[in-house]
Design an enzyme around this catalytic site. Structure first.
Site, PDB file in Angstrom:
ATOM      1  N   ARG A 185       0.820  -1.222   0.000  1.00  0.00           N
ATOM      2  CA  ARG A 185       0.000   0.000   0.000  1.00  0.00           C
ATOM      3  C   ARG A 185       0.851   1.268   0.000  1.00  0.00           C
ATOM      4  O   ARG A 185       0.507   2.259   0.644  1.00  0.00           O
ATOM      5  CB  ARG A 185      -0.943   0.044   1.211  1.00  0.00           C
ATOM      6  CG  ARG A 185      -2.027  -1.003   1.197  1.00  0.00           C
ATOM      7  CD  ARG A 185      -3.213  -0.525   0.380  1.00  0.00           C
ATOM      8  NE  ARG A 185      -4.201  -1.578   0.287  1.00  0.00           N
ATOM      9  CZ  ARG A 185      -5.282  -1.661   1.057  1.00  0.00           C
ATOM     10  NH1 ARG A 185      -5.523  -0.735   1.939  1.00  0.00           N
ATOM     11  NH2 ARG A 185      -6.119  -2.632   0.901  1.00  0.00           N
ATOM     12  N   ARG A 229      -3.477   6.780   0.931  1.00  0.00           N
ATOM     13  CA  ARG A 229      -3.951   7.974   1.628  1.00  0.00           C
ATOM     14  C   ARG A 229      -2.947   8.667   2.537  1.00  0.00           C
ATOM     15  O   ARG A 229      -3.166   9.806   2.937  1.00  0.00           O
ATOM     16  CB  ARG A 229      -5.219   7.635   2.419  1.00  0.00           C
ATOM     17  CG  ARG A 229      -6.426   7.483   1.520  1.00  0.00           C
ATOM     18  CD  ARG A 229      -7.585   6.859   2.252  1.00  0.00           C
ATOM     19  NE  ARG A 229      -7.275   5.469   2.570  1.00  0.00           N
ATOM     20  CZ  ARG A 229      -8.159   4.615   3.077  1.00  0.00           C
ATOM     21  NH1 ARG A 229      -9.374   5.008   3.350  1.00  0.00           N
ATOM     22  NH2 ARG A 229      -7.802   3.375   3.327  1.00  0.00           N
ATOM     23  N   ARG A 283      -7.025  11.580  -5.758  1.00  0.00           N
ATOM     24  CA  ARG A 283      -8.190  10.757  -5.407  1.00  0.00           C
ATOM     25  C   ARG A 283      -9.446  11.636  -5.374  1.00  0.00           C
ATOM     26  O   ARG A 283     -10.505  11.232  -5.845  1.00  0.00           O
ATOM     27  CB  ARG A 283      -7.912  10.107  -4.050  1.00  0.00           C
ATOM     28  CG  ARG A 283      -9.073   9.516  -3.316  1.00  0.00           C
ATOM     29  CD  ARG A 283      -9.450   8.168  -3.881  1.00  0.00           C
ATOM     30  NE  ARG A 283     -10.480   7.561  -3.061  1.00  0.00           N
ATOM     31  CZ  ARG A 283     -11.751   7.929  -3.063  1.00  0.00           C
ATOM     32  NH1 ARG A 283     -12.155   8.907  -3.834  1.00  0.00           N
ATOM     33  NH2 ARG A 283     -12.624   7.323  -2.283  1.00  0.00           N
ATOM     34  N   ASP A 327      -6.927  -2.777  -7.237  1.00  0.00           N
ATOM     35  CA  ASP A 327      -7.375  -3.419  -6.002  1.00  0.00           C
ATOM     36  C   ASP A 327      -7.688  -4.876  -6.284  1.00  0.00           C
ATOM     37  O   ASP A 327      -8.042  -5.225  -7.410  1.00  0.00           O
ATOM     38  CB  ASP A 327      -8.619  -2.718  -5.447  1.00  0.00           C
ATOM     39  CG  ASP A 327      -8.836  -3.108  -3.994  1.00  0.00           C
ATOM     40  OD1 ASP A 327      -8.215  -2.487  -3.121  1.00  0.00           O
ATOM     41  OD2 ASP A 327      -9.583  -4.065  -3.733  1.00  0.00           O
TER      42      ASP A 327
HETATM   43  O1  CP3 Z   1       0.052   0.571  -3.257  1.00  0.00           O
HETATM   44  C1  CP3 Z   1      -0.419  -0.582  -3.358  1.00  0.00           C
HETATM   45  O2  CP3 Z   1      -0.207  -1.483  -2.515  1.00  0.00           O
HETATM   46  C2  CP3 Z   1      -1.186  -0.934  -4.614  1.00  0.00           C
HETATM   47  C3  CP3 Z   1      -2.582  -0.826  -4.541  1.00  0.00           C
HETATM   48  C4  CP3 Z   1      -3.421  -1.756  -3.670  1.00  0.00           C
HETATM   49  C5  CP3 Z   1      -4.634  -1.330  -3.095  1.00  0.00           C
HETATM   50  N1  CP3 Z   1      -5.237  -2.407  -2.520  1.00  0.00           N
HETATM   51  C6  CP3 Z   1      -5.118   0.057  -3.162  1.00  0.00           C
HETATM   52  C7  CP3 Z   1      -6.241   0.489  -2.305  1.00  0.00           C
HETATM   53  C8  CP3 Z   1      -3.275  -3.112  -3.358  1.00  0.00           C
HETATM   54  C9  CP3 Z   1      -2.128  -4.051  -3.662  1.00  0.00           C
HETATM   55  C10 CP3 Z   1      -4.447  -3.517  -2.642  1.00  0.00           C
HETATM   56  C11 CP3 Z   1      -4.673  -4.901  -2.189  1.00  0.00           C
HETATM   57  C12 CP3 Z   1      -5.842  -5.209  -1.352  1.00  0.00           C
HETATM   58  N2  CP3 Z   1      -7.093  -4.648  -1.372  1.00  0.00           N
HETATM   59  C13 CP3 Z   1      -5.856  -6.255  -0.395  1.00  0.00           C
HETATM   60  C14 CP3 Z   1      -4.714  -7.214  -0.127  1.00  0.00           C
HETATM   61  C15 CP3 Z   1      -3.707  -6.677   0.810  1.00  0.00           C
HETATM   62  C16 CP3 Z   1      -4.234  -6.429   2.216  1.00  0.00           C
HETATM   63  O3  CP3 Z   1      -4.327  -5.244   2.562  1.00  0.00           O
HETATM   64  O4  CP3 Z   1      -4.511  -7.410   2.915  1.00  0.00           O
HETATM   65  C17 CP3 Z   1      -7.141  -6.263   0.184  1.00  0.00           C
HETATM   66  C18 CP3 Z   1      -7.627  -7.207   1.271  1.00  0.00           C
HETATM   67  C19 CP3 Z   1      -7.914  -5.241  -0.447  1.00  0.00           C
HETATM   68  C20 CP3 Z   1      -9.360  -4.912  -0.217  1.00  0.00           C
HETATM   69  C21 CP3 Z   1      -9.504  -3.473   0.117  1.00  0.00           C
HETATM   70  N3  CP3 Z   1      -9.502  -2.465  -0.817  1.00  0.00           N
HETATM   71  C22 CP3 Z   1      -9.592  -2.883   1.395  1.00  0.00           C
HETATM   72  C23 CP3 Z   1      -9.647  -3.640   2.694  1.00  0.00           C
HETATM   73  C24 CP3 Z   1      -9.614  -1.496   1.205  1.00  0.00           C
HETATM   74  C25 CP3 Z   1      -9.578  -0.413   2.250  1.00  0.00           C
HETATM   75  C26 CP3 Z   1     -10.875   0.193   2.560  1.00  0.00           C
HETATM   76  C27 CP3 Z   1     -10.664   1.460   3.346  1.00  0.00           C
HETATM   77  O5  CP3 Z   1     -11.401   2.385   3.067  1.00  0.00           O
HETATM   78  O6  CP3 Z   1      -9.749   1.494   4.183  1.00  0.00           O
HETATM   79  C28 CP3 Z   1      -9.558  -1.242  -0.173  1.00  0.00           C
HETATM   80  C29 CP3 Z   1      -9.542   0.082  -0.833  1.00  0.00           C
HETATM   81  C30 CP3 Z   1      -8.210   0.534  -1.269  1.00  0.00           C
HETATM   82  N4  CP3 Z   1      -7.375  -0.218  -2.048  1.00  0.00           N
HETATM   83  C31 CP3 Z   1      -7.604   1.811  -1.018  1.00  0.00           C
HETATM   84  C32 CP3 Z   1      -6.366   1.776  -1.683  1.00  0.00           C
HETATM   85  C33 CP3 Z   1      -5.353   2.891  -1.757  1.00  0.00           C
HETATM   86  C34 CP3 Z   1      -8.202   2.970  -0.249  1.00  0.00           C
HETATM   87  C35 CP3 Z   1      -9.356   3.534  -1.027  1.00  0.00           C
HETATM   88  C36 CP3 Z   1      -9.370   5.020  -1.172  1.00  0.00           C
HETATM   89  O7  CP3 Z   1      -8.356   5.663  -1.535  1.00  0.00           O
HETATM   90  O8  CP3 Z   1     -10.463   5.582  -0.996  1.00  0.00           O
END
Ligand code: CP3
Length: 343
Positions: A25, A29, A38, A75
């Site tokens: 990640r 944010r 964003r 994602d």
């Molecule tokens: O920089 C990176 O790592 C690349 C992008 C990336 C994202 N998600 C961006 C993201 C990667 C590799 C992921 C993987 C991901 N997504 C996983 C596997 C890794 C882990 O964390 O266990 C999982 C389980 C997800 C599912 C997911 N997507 C979650 C739990 C969330 C967070 C929700 C929240 O609001 O906190 C997301 C959304 C997400 N994916 C964000 C980002 C930057 C935040 C969304 C935003 O900017 O509004």
């Protein structure tokens, strides 16, 4: 070429003097430039589905910190989305998915229409690739079938071991069909990412920890073996990283069954154990606690130094045990990078 590129060097068994570093990640944010884009994009999906924006967000952390790898901005939930299941990211609530209509996604899978929805990520990979320096690697990724299934079946609230168990006994057919479908889609998607510029692929099994021990072979190992062997039919040497959260006690079984895999560790395993039990056999990645990165101070310095002392002499990729927390101060990130690079 591989020696110029630290991450690829380590993933093929090399031991550079200083480990490569990138963070799970790393785009997100905690960076003001991310928050700004964003907001302009309006929604998370708009960011993901506009190749130029996804590429830009992928590159932001590399400009700031010169990480050794870029991970493509997308994602894991892009797969359920591409299969036609409605996915939303509600502020402060995490992802929300509509109830699964299995027949509908089965049809989309058979028709292969999901592939067109994954194209923008493939285009973003191409753009990022053109903008990387030789020493930086490009990582593509996917969720593992089990982890995607936990989201698609809404199983993940409060580590619902019981609901997983009851689902496995009441609907074994549905679960295995869904996993089979996802295994196929994940393999195809990862191969496409490699074709479009990814140097490495990473498989996130963030919900592996809820699988009952007796079901691990079937739900975790079998899909992973299939995906890896399918990738290797097309890309025999593609480096593959597997992250199974809260299942490091199962990693020995995974290594026994799949060769040349790099394992990523969560923060719940001691570095010494990683070294003695795993690093003698395979390259390892991990596992600084993201809560320490948020907190900073002496404890962060000590934990970082400990990882470098214990794992730094072998094949090692410096990373976190899970994703960067959104409130993390950027100077803490810089501090860790400085420590890793000055050893
Ligand atoms: O920089 C990176 O790592 C690349 C992008 C990336 C994202 N998600 C961006 C993201 C990667 C590799 C992921 C993987 C991901 N997504 C996983 C596997 C890794 C882990 O964390 O266990 C999982 C389980 C997800 C599912 C997911 N997507 C979650 C739990 C969330 C967070 C929700 C929240 O609001 O906190 C997301 C959304 C997400 N994916 C964000 C980002 C930057 C935040 C969304 C935003 O900017 O509004």
């Amino acid at each position: 070429m591989i020696v110029d590129n630290k991450l690829l060097h380590v993933l093929s068994g090399g031991k550079p003097a200083k480990p490569p570093i990138w963070f799970m990640r790393q785009a997100g944010r905690y960076l003001s430039e991310y928050r700004q884009l964003r907001e302009q994009a309006g929604s998370f999906w708009n960011l993901c589905f506009t190749p130029e924006l996804a590429a830009e967000v992928t590159l932001q952390p590399l400009r700031r910190f010169d990480f050794d790898a870029a991970i493509i901005f997308s994602d894991i939930l892009i797969i359920p989305h591409a299969l036609g299941q409605h996915v939303e990211f509600l502020p402060n609530h995490g992802p929300w998915l509509e109830e699964l209509d299995f027949l509908a996604i089965f049809k989309i899978w058979q028709d292969q229409t999901y592939l067109s929805k994954l194209q923008s990520t493939l285009q973003a990979l191409q753009i990022v690739k053109q903008n990387l320096h030789l020493h930086q690697a490009l990582i593509g990724f996917s969720g593992a079938p089990w982890t995607l299934a936990t989201y698609m079946l809404n199983l993940r609230k409060a580590h619902q071991f019981e609901s997983v168990l009851s689902l496995l006994t009441t609907k074994p057919q549905e679960v295995s069909q869904l996993l089979e479908l996802l295994t196929d889609v994940v393999a195809i998607y990862l191969i496409e990412q490699l074709k479009n510029g990814a140097d490495v692929v990473k498989i996130f099994d963030s919900w592996a920890g809820v699988v009952p021990i007796e079901a691990r072979d079937e739900l975790l190992l079998k899909p992973l073996m299939k995906i890896v062997s399918q990738i290797r039919e097309t890309f025999p040497k593609a480096p593959i990283i597997y992250f199974g959260r809260e299942i490091s006690d199962y990693y020995p079984t995974i290594i026994k069954n799949i060769s040349n895999l790099t394992l990523a560790f969560d923060q719940f395993v001691e570095p010494i154990q990683i070294r003695d039990q795993f690093q003698t056999v395979i390259p390892v990645q991990g596992n600084l606690d993201p809560a320490l990165l948020l907190q900073g101070g002496d404890e962060l310095t000590r934990a970082t130094q400990n990882l470098l002392d214990v794992l730094g002499k072998g094949s090692y990729v410096f990373n976190l045990g899970h994703g960067i927390l959104p409130q993390t101060p950027v100077n803490h990130v810089q501090h860790v990078i400085d420590l890793v690079r000055q050893t």
